[in-house]
Scaffold this motif. Structure first.
Motif, PDB file in Angstrom:
ATOM      1  N   UNK A 132     -70.980  46.787  59.468  1.00  0.00           N
ATOM      2  CA  UNK A 132     -71.873  47.533  60.352  1.00  0.00           C
ATOM      3  C   UNK A 132     -71.181  48.792  60.884  1.00  0.00           C
ATOM      4  N   UNK A 133     -69.956  48.635  61.391  1.00  0.00           N
ATOM      5  CA  UNK A 133     -69.231  49.770  61.955  1.00  0.00           C
ATOM      6  C   UNK A 133     -68.956  50.816  60.881  1.00  0.00           C
ATOM      7  N   UNK A 134     -68.604  50.375  59.684  1.00  0.00           N
ATOM      8  CA  UNK A 134     -68.326  51.301  58.596  1.00  0.00           C
ATOM      9  C   UNK A 134     -69.576  52.112  58.230  1.00  0.00           C
ATOM     10  N   UNK A 135     -70.712  51.452  58.122  1.00  0.00           N
ATOM     11  CA  UNK A 135     -71.957  52.139  57.779  1.00  0.00           C
ATOM     12  C   UNK A 135     -72.369  53.122  58.869  1.00  0.00           C
ATOM     13  N   UNK A 136     -72.263  52.683  60.127  1.00  0.00           N
ATOM     14  CA  UNK A 136     -72.683  53.541  61.227  1.00  0.00           C
ATOM     15  C   UNK A 136     -71.773  54.763  61.333  1.00  0.00           C
ATOM     16  N   UNK A 192     -73.397  60.555  76.554  1.00  0.00           N
ATOM     17  CA  UNK A 192     -74.504  60.451  75.603  1.00  0.00           C
ATOM     18  C   UNK A 192     -74.041  59.774  74.316  1.00  0.00           C
ATOM     19  N   UNK A 193     -72.828  60.102  73.885  1.00  0.00           N
ATOM     20  CA  UNK A 193     -72.252  59.462  72.703  1.00  0.00           C
ATOM     21  C   UNK A 193     -72.082  57.972  72.943  1.00  0.00           C
ATOM     22  N   UNK A 194     -71.505  57.619  74.086  1.00  0.00           N
ATOM     23  CA  UNK A 194     -71.244  56.216  74.393  1.00  0.00           C
ATOM     24  C   UNK A 194     -72.543  55.408  74.373  1.00  0.00           C
ATOM     25  N   UNK A 195     -73.565  55.889  75.076  1.00  0.00           N
ATOM     26  CA  UNK A 195     -74.820  55.161  75.155  1.00  0.00           C
ATOM     27  C   UNK A 195     -75.478  54.978  73.810  1.00  0.00           C
ATOM     28  N   UNK A 238     -63.424  52.414  67.484  1.00  0.00           N
ATOM     29  CA  UNK A 238     -62.848  51.761  68.669  1.00  0.00           C
ATOM     30  C   UNK A 238     -63.914  50.987  69.449  1.00  0.00           C
ATOM     31  N   UNK A 239     -65.077  51.613  69.685  1.00  0.00           N
ATOM     32  CA  UNK A 239     -66.145  50.924  70.413  1.00  0.00           C
ATOM     33  C   UNK A 239     -66.662  49.739  69.615  1.00  0.00           C
ATOM     34  N   UNK A 240     -66.729  49.899  68.290  1.00  0.00           N
ATOM     35  CA  UNK A 240     -67.135  48.776  67.451  1.00  0.00           C
ATOM     36  C   UNK A 240     -66.174  47.603  67.567  1.00  0.00           C
ATOM     37  N   UNK A 241     -64.878  47.894  67.619  1.00  0.00           N
ATOM     38  CA  UNK A 241     -63.870  46.831  67.766  1.00  0.00           C
ATOM     39  C   UNK A 241     -64.004  46.142  69.123  1.00  0.00           C
ATOM     40  N   UNK A 242     -64.247  46.925  70.181  1.00  0.00           N
ATOM     41  CA  UNK A 242     -64.409  46.342  71.523  1.00  0.00           C
ATOM     42  C   UNK A 242     -65.658  45.463  71.577  1.00  0.00           C
ATOM     43  N   UNK A 274     -66.808  65.701  65.449  1.00  0.00           N
ATOM     44  CA  UNK A 274     -66.695  65.047  64.139  1.00  0.00           C
ATOM     45  C   UNK A 274     -65.598  63.985  64.108  1.00  0.00           C
ATOM     46  N   UNK A 275     -64.365  64.372  64.478  1.00  0.00           N
ATOM     47  CA  UNK A 275     -63.242  63.435  64.334  1.00  0.00           C
ATOM     48  C   UNK A 275     -63.122  62.496  65.521  1.00  0.00           C
ATOM     49  N   UNK A 276     -63.393  63.003  66.721  1.00  0.00           N
ATOM     50  CA  UNK A 276     -63.373  62.087  67.864  1.00  0.00           C
ATOM     51  C   UNK A 276     -64.477  61.039  67.730  1.00  0.00           C
ATOM     52  N   UNK A 277     -65.646  61.455  67.246  1.00  0.00           N
ATOM     53  CA  UNK A 277     -66.741  60.511  67.050  1.00  0.00           C
ATOM     54  C   UNK A 277     -66.387  59.417  66.072  1.00  0.00           C
ATOM     55  N   UNK A 278     -65.679  59.785  64.999  1.00  0.00           N
ATOM     56  CA  UNK A 278     -65.288  58.793  63.991  1.00  0.00           C
ATOM     57  C   UNK A 278     -64.338  57.762  64.588  1.00  0.00           C
ATOM     58  N   UNK A 279     -63.299  58.243  65.280  1.00  0.00           N
ATOM     59  CA  UNK A 279     -62.315  57.329  65.876  1.00  0.00           C
ATOM     60  C   UNK A 279     -62.947  56.481  66.978  1.00  0.00           C
ATOM     61  N   UNK A 280     -63.753  57.126  67.837  1.00  0.00           N
ATOM     62  CA  UNK A 280     -64.349  56.417  68.964  1.00  0.00           C
ATOM     63  C   UNK A 280     -65.380  55.393  68.505  1.00  0.00           C
TER      64      UNK A 280
END
Length: 481
Positions: free
Chosen positions: A311-315, A269-272, A110-114, A101-107
């Motif tokens: 987009x990142x906020x909605x996702x 799987x999360x990253x992809x 972060x991936x959206x920013x990258x 839950x929380x790692x997914x939110x932060x990551x």
């Protein structure tokens, strides 16, 4: 052998910039998307392009763009949202299952920013290369080709290869997305039909049943005739996501009932999935090239930063709430978790299925255009018949792949890992390295070099681990079948 020597124009008394302008600027001032090799005539440039950015600065590509109907900043923002917000948002809760839950939110943030930063790199390099080559605009593949043409001498011979590789990954990515759309439509239809008929047919039967209507809709060759389908699809997706959110936020469990961070082996799987959902780099250059004020695309706040923030906020919101609601029972599309016995939920499944079906033709248009432009020269006669045959064959191919790999989760991860980690992360970094190699350099302590090495390694790790995990998931699914 210097292949361009025989067609080099004979100019006298002209400077290097004038000669460059004659070959590149004059040949492309009327067009916005002519391949760079058409201007150059070979994989080697006819003339040296301007390397000194001060000299190149006298040419303003924005002033030389001739657009019949340029888009405003707001129109471009709407198109950016449309290009980035797709079926991937419905897969975000599954991504959080594989992250926590929380790692997914932060990551996700972060991936959206990258990803957003890599788009900045691509657009900024495009502006620099437009000035050096004195071209009004460049597409994604054009940017790579011109970067190699204007880069170090030993890399110039790879310019056409760079263009080919990007077009290849674009085709693979978009064809893969078409396959995902087919599986998505079939699984949602199957749930509704099974509820009323109790037939419980294999999802592959529904995939094969989609073949005929997919062929018919993709015989439409003109993009403007697909516009009504796009409008209908947007309305249906908006309504479907709205009803889905209503189901998600109803009777949410406590935050403590969900894992804060998932097991390490599930992170690929999360990253992809997140890369697949977030990455809209394939449409970025087309949007920027058609802006009335392209200088407003990047910057602060800029169209790009504004659009990607939304987009990142909605996702992140859909992923967080979806996983919180359904936990480890979350499926490849969050719509599949909705109660099939309730009429509103059935409507959502059907609306989303119809919307994605209509979106298939828009997604199909780009790879079809790339492939057809590269092979139509082989058909001097009967070009229409050849194009229709290619269209039908490509649709059949996507249906066959979808029927062979009907497991939605690993499929999304595979496309995100293989194609979008390369297009969205590695290629922009490589393009910036080549563009900045001689002028203006890599900066103090070579920070541009190390930054891009990090981006490339990040993309490679995501590529390798995401692909490996996806293949393992596919093999396990096939064993179960």
């Amino acid at each position: 052998m210097y292949y361009g020597a025989q067609i080099r124009p004979q100019l006298t008394g002209g400077s290097k910039s004038e000669l460059t302008g004659y070959i590149f600027g004059r040949m492309k001032s009327e067009l916005n998307d002519v391949p760079a090799q058409t201007a150059a005539g070979s994989t080697l440039p006819l003339v040296d392009m301007i390397k000194d950015d001060e000299e190149a600065g006298t040419y303003n590509p924005f002033e030389n763009r001739k657009l019949t109907h340029p888009t405003t900043d707001m129109e471009t923002l709407v198109h950016l949202l449309k290009g980035s917000l797709g079926s991937g948002i419905l897969a975000m809760p599954l991504a959080f299952v594989n992250a926590g839950l929380w790692f997914g939110l932060v990551a996700t943030v972060a991936i959206g920013a990258i990803c957003t930063y890599c788009i900045h790199i691509l657009v900024r390099c495009s502006h620099i290369l437009c000035r050096r080559a004195q071209l009004p605009s460049l597409g994604f593949a054009d940017v790579a080709e011109v970067a190699f043409l204007a880069g170090p001498e030993q890399l110039k011979k790879y310019s056409r290869l760079a263009r080919f590789i990007i077009n290849l990954f674009l085709v693979i990515d978009l064809v893969g997305c078409c396959c995902i759309y087919i599986v998505f439509v079939a699984t949602n239809l199957k749930q509704v039909v099974d509820h009323y008929t109790h037939s419980y047919w294999d999802v592959r039967i529904y995939i094969l049943m989609l073949l005929a209507p997919l062929i018919l809709i993709n015989l439409i060759r003109k993009l403007k005739y697909l516009t009504p389908f796009s409008f209908i699809a947007n309305v249906l997706i908006g309504a479907g996501v709205g009803i889905t959110l209503y189901y998600i936020v109803t009777d949410l469990p406590a935050l403590s009932e969900r894992k804060a961070i998932a097991e390490v082996q599930h992170l690929p799987m999360f990253f992809g999935t997140v890369i697949f959902a977030l990455e809209g780099i394939g449409v970025v250059m087309s949007l920027e090239n058609n802006m009335k004020n392209p200088q407003n695309f990047i910057g602060c706040p800029g169209v790009l930063n504004t659009g990607m923030s939304v987009v990142v906020m909605l996702y992140a919101t859909v992923g967080f709430l979806g996983y919180l609601k359904y936990g480890d029972e979350t499926k490849g599309s969050i719509t599949l978790n909705l109660p099939v016995e309730e009429v509103p939920a059935q409507m959502v499944k059907l609306m989303i299925a119809i919307a994605i079906f209509l979106t298939y033709s828009l997604q199909f248009y780009v790879p079809m255009e790339i492939i057809w432009k590269n092979i139509k020269g082989n058909f001097n006669e009967h070009q229409n018949a050849a194009e229709y045959t290619l269209r039908i064959g490509l649709v059949i191919l996507t249906v066959i792949i979808a029927a062979a790999l009907p497991n939605l989760g690993p499929f999304i991860t595979l496309i995100g890992a293989v194609c979008l980690s390369t297009l969205g992360l590695m290629f922009p970094a490589v393009i910036e390295l080549v563009t900045f190699y001689e002028k203006p350099g890599f900066g103090r302590f070579n920070w541009i070099l190390w930054k891009n090495v990090f981006l490339i390694l990040f993309g490679v790790v995501g590529f390798v681990t995401g692909t490996y995990v996806s293949i393992i998931e596919f093999s396990e699914h096939l064993e179960e079948v």
